[in-house]
Each structure stands twice: as structure tokens, then as C-alpha cells.
Design an enzyme around this catalytic site. Structure first.
Site, PDB file in Angstrom:
ATOM      1  N   ASP A 256     109.054  77.082 121.642  1.00 29.65           N
ATOM      2  CA  ASP A 256     109.905  78.140 121.109  1.00 29.65           C
ATOM      3  C   ASP A 256     109.006  79.129 120.392  1.00 29.65           C
ATOM      4  OD1 ASP A 256     109.414  77.090 118.555  1.00 29.65           O
ATOM      5  OD2 ASP A 256     111.311  76.009 118.463  1.00 29.65           O
TER       6      ASP A 256
ATOM      7  N   HIS B 248     106.846  76.947 117.628  1.00 24.54           N
ATOM      8  CA  HIS B 248     106.290  75.613 117.828  1.00 24.54           C
ATOM      9  C   HIS B 248     105.596  75.466 119.183  1.00 24.54           C
ATOM     10  CE1 HIS B 248     109.771  75.207 115.042  1.00 24.54           C
ATOM     11  NE2 HIS B 248     108.843  74.580 114.340  1.00 24.54           N
TER      12      HIS B 248
ATOM     13  N   SER C  15     108.059  71.299 110.111  1.00 28.44           N
ATOM     14  CA  SER C  15     108.505  71.024 111.476  1.00 28.44           C
ATOM     15  C   SER C  15     107.385  70.645 112.431  1.00 28.44           C
ATOM     16  CB  SER C  15     109.242  72.245 112.040  1.00 28.44           C
ATOM     17  OG  SER C  15     108.406  73.397 112.003  1.00 28.44           O
TER      18      SER C  15
END
Length: 340
Positions: free
Chosen positions: A315, A318, A27
Site C-alpha cells: 500500500d 508499507h 505497523s
């Protein structure tokens, strides 16, 4: 006028040396490949993307751009890198780079099974399909040139250490054994890419996993300190990875493989946030308020901070776009030194 023309000429020279940027992994680099998967590792909903172009969620695990975009932008290639699985992907984008990374994936095949992400093997399969499409756009000779000159990014290991090992693999393997396995899987991926003509590769270290907000909550005790064991595992992995990069450069003589230290620039932001204009580095902007209890933003009742530019993490896993821009600066210097 002269400065504008000179800048354009410089950018063209850079594009000739690195015509495209192509990303694999997790991610940290994913630009939207999970959007149509049946997976919890998805972020194609508000408030994700609120600071992206048009303010729309695109499947990037950020309030705005991710490292893939920032590095492509900094190298003078293009402003954003589309996800390969984006149904609106344009043929013209193929020759300047696409992203195959999938949030939640890892080097260990079990990791992607846990998160229902696209495993690296699946990403490589998509890449080989991409080569066929690229040949249809620029011809076989043109495709070979793009692949051999383009810069390939690989970010993996974060989910293997943060999710898989701590939950499942810890019961079977010592961390020294498991990190060696991760390095072996990395080596296999690089050799597979080399076998289809890839020559320029940048391999990312993991993040300082123990300092991510979610792992502070889970493993950092009442004070939510950085989890030392998680960080030591990440450090052990990247020390072995650095040694393997040297081995690969020796055994794959036509390749240029560079180790990218993402761990220390991000750890410096976390440890010294005020130096870069941040005020909070142990909590995230989105979703959970003062105590991190979830990995991603809450889709149903999203909560976001008043000013994301003051908080390192978007978040609980990240970094925000601004944090990524700051950590991207030394990475870009290193990539330009090695590839331009």
C-alpha cells in the site's frame, strides 16, 4: 538425512540463545493488535493478507508476512508471531514470542492519540500483563529466563515524523528539537524494558519517509519525487538514535542493544528496484492506482496490481512481503552476528 538432522540441531542451538521474539512499535511490526480497536489504522480485511498463510487478512499491514514474522522465521524461532491481543492466542505461544506493536503508534504520545492506536505506554502495560501470564505457563524462573534471553524489537518514529510532526508538531518545534525528543522517548522505553529484565534489544531506524508513495504525492511536487525534507528529518533522527544506542550500551551494562538500519536497505530497493527484480517503486500495488491519495488499501472497492512481486510497496506506506524479505536479509545477518 544428515543435513536435515544438522539443520534441526542448528535451529535448536539458535532457539536456546534466542528462545522468543517480542515486538513493540508501529505497523512495520504489528501482526494484528489493531483488529478490535476503533481506529482507521486497521487492515483486517481483503485484499490484505492475500499472500499470507491461507490467504486471509490477519491485521498485518502487508499482502503477506511482516518483518516480525520474517525475523522470527530467519532466527529459527517460529514461522509467524501472533498479536498479543489476538483473542485466539494460545498459551503455548507465550514462551516463543508475541507482538505488542500497534499500527499508527509512535514515540510521541500525541501520535497514538491522532491515529487511535495503542501507545507505547499501553504496549508496555500489555507486556507486563504478558509477564504474569508467562509465569503461569513456565514458572517464575522460566519466565525470567525467557525475558532475559529473548530478542526484543522496537520500530517507532515513522508516524511521529510522517503524520504528527508535519501536521501538528511543526508549529511548535524545530525538527532538531523534535528528533531529540523522539530519541529521549526511545531511551525511556529501553530503560523501562531493562528494568523488568530485558537484555537483548534491536531498535529500528525509520523508513525513508519521503520516498513512501503517499509522501511522494503529498510533498514530492508534480513529478512525485522523494520528499527531501521528510528524508532529512528521518536521517537526523536515526543519526541521533545511533548515538543514543551507544550511550545506552554504556549505561546499561548487562544489555546488548543494537541499532537496525531499515532506512538504507529500503531506500536502495526504492532507488534501484530493477536490481532486485522490481519494476515499480514509486507507486503501490493496492488501492490507488497511479496516484497515491490514501494510506491504506480501499476496503470498499479494493484494487490490486496484477503482480505484487514486481512492486516494492503493497500500500502507499508499507512494503510488500517480498520487499520486506529482501530488506530483512542484511538485518538478519546483523542480528545473528550480535545475538546468536
Amino acid at each position: 538425512m544428515y543435513r536435515i538432522v544438522a539443520s534441526r540441531k542448528r535451529q535448536l542451538r539458535e532457539n536456546e540463545k534466542v528462545p522468543a521474539l517480542i515486538a513493540f512499535g508501529d505497523s512495520i511490526l504489528d501482526t494484528g493488535n489493531n483488529n478490535n480497536l476503533i481506529s482507521l489504522a486497521k487492515c483486517n480485511f481483503p485484499p490484505y493478507g492475500k499472500d499470507f498463510i491461507g490467504g486471509k487478512p490477519t491485521g498485518r499491514f502487508s499482502d503477506g508476512k511482516v518483518l516480525t514474522d520474517l525475523l522470527a522465521e530467519g532466527l529459527g524461532i517460529k514461522e509467524t508471531v501472533p498479536a498479543y491481543l489476538d483473542p485466539n492466542l494460545q498459551s503455548k505461544d507465550l514462551a516463543t514470542g508475541v507482538c505488542f506493536a500497534s499500527g499508527g503508534s509512535g514515540l510521541d504520545p500525541l501520535t497514538s492519540s491522532i491515529t487511535s492506536a495503542i501507545p507505547i505506554s499501553g504496549q508496555l502495560k500489555n507486556f507486563k500483563e504478558y509477564i504474569g501470564k508467562l509465569k503461569g505457563v513456565v514458572g517464575e524462573e522460566g519466565a525470567n529466563k525467557v525475558i532475559s534471553k529473548s530478542l526484543f524489537l522496537l520500530s517507532a518514529g515513522n508516524n511521529d515524523l510522517g503524520i504528527n510532526y508535519s501536521v501538528l508538531r511543526v508549529k511548535k518545534y524545530a525538527i532538531s528539537t523534535y528528533t531529540s525528543m523522539l530519541v529521549s522517548w526511545t531511551s525511556t522505553i529501553i530503560k523501562d524494558l531493562y528494568g523488568v529484565g530485558v537484555r537483548k534489544i534491536a531498535i529500528f531506524s525509520t523508513m525513508p519517509v519521503g520516498c513512501l508513495p503517499i509522501f511522494r504525492t503529498l510533498h514530492g511536487g508534480l513529478m512525485r519525487s522523494c520528499a527531501d525534507d521528510d528524508n532529512k528529518a528521518a536521517e537526523l533522527f536515526y543519526s541521533k538514535l545511533l548515538a543514543e544506542v551507544k550511550n545506552l550500551n554504556s549505561s546499561l551494562p548487562q544489555a546488548k542493544i543494537v541499532y537496525v538500519d531499515f532506512y538504507n536497505p529500503l531506500l536502495d530497493l526504492i532507488s534501484n528496484p530493477v536490481k532486485s527484480g522490481f519494476s515499480v517503486s514509486d507507486r503501490s500495488c493496492c488501492g490507488t492506482g497511479t496516484v497515491e491519495t490514501a494510506i491504506l488499501c480501499n476496503r470498499i472497492t479494493p484494487f490490486t496490481c496484477a503482480n505484487v512481486s514486481k512492486i516494492v510497496f503493497w500500500d502507499s506506506v508499507h512494503p510488500s512481503e517480498r520487499a520486506c524479505r529482501i530488506t530483512a536479509a542484511p538485518i538478519l545477518q546483523d542480528l545473528k552476528k550480535n545475538f546468536l
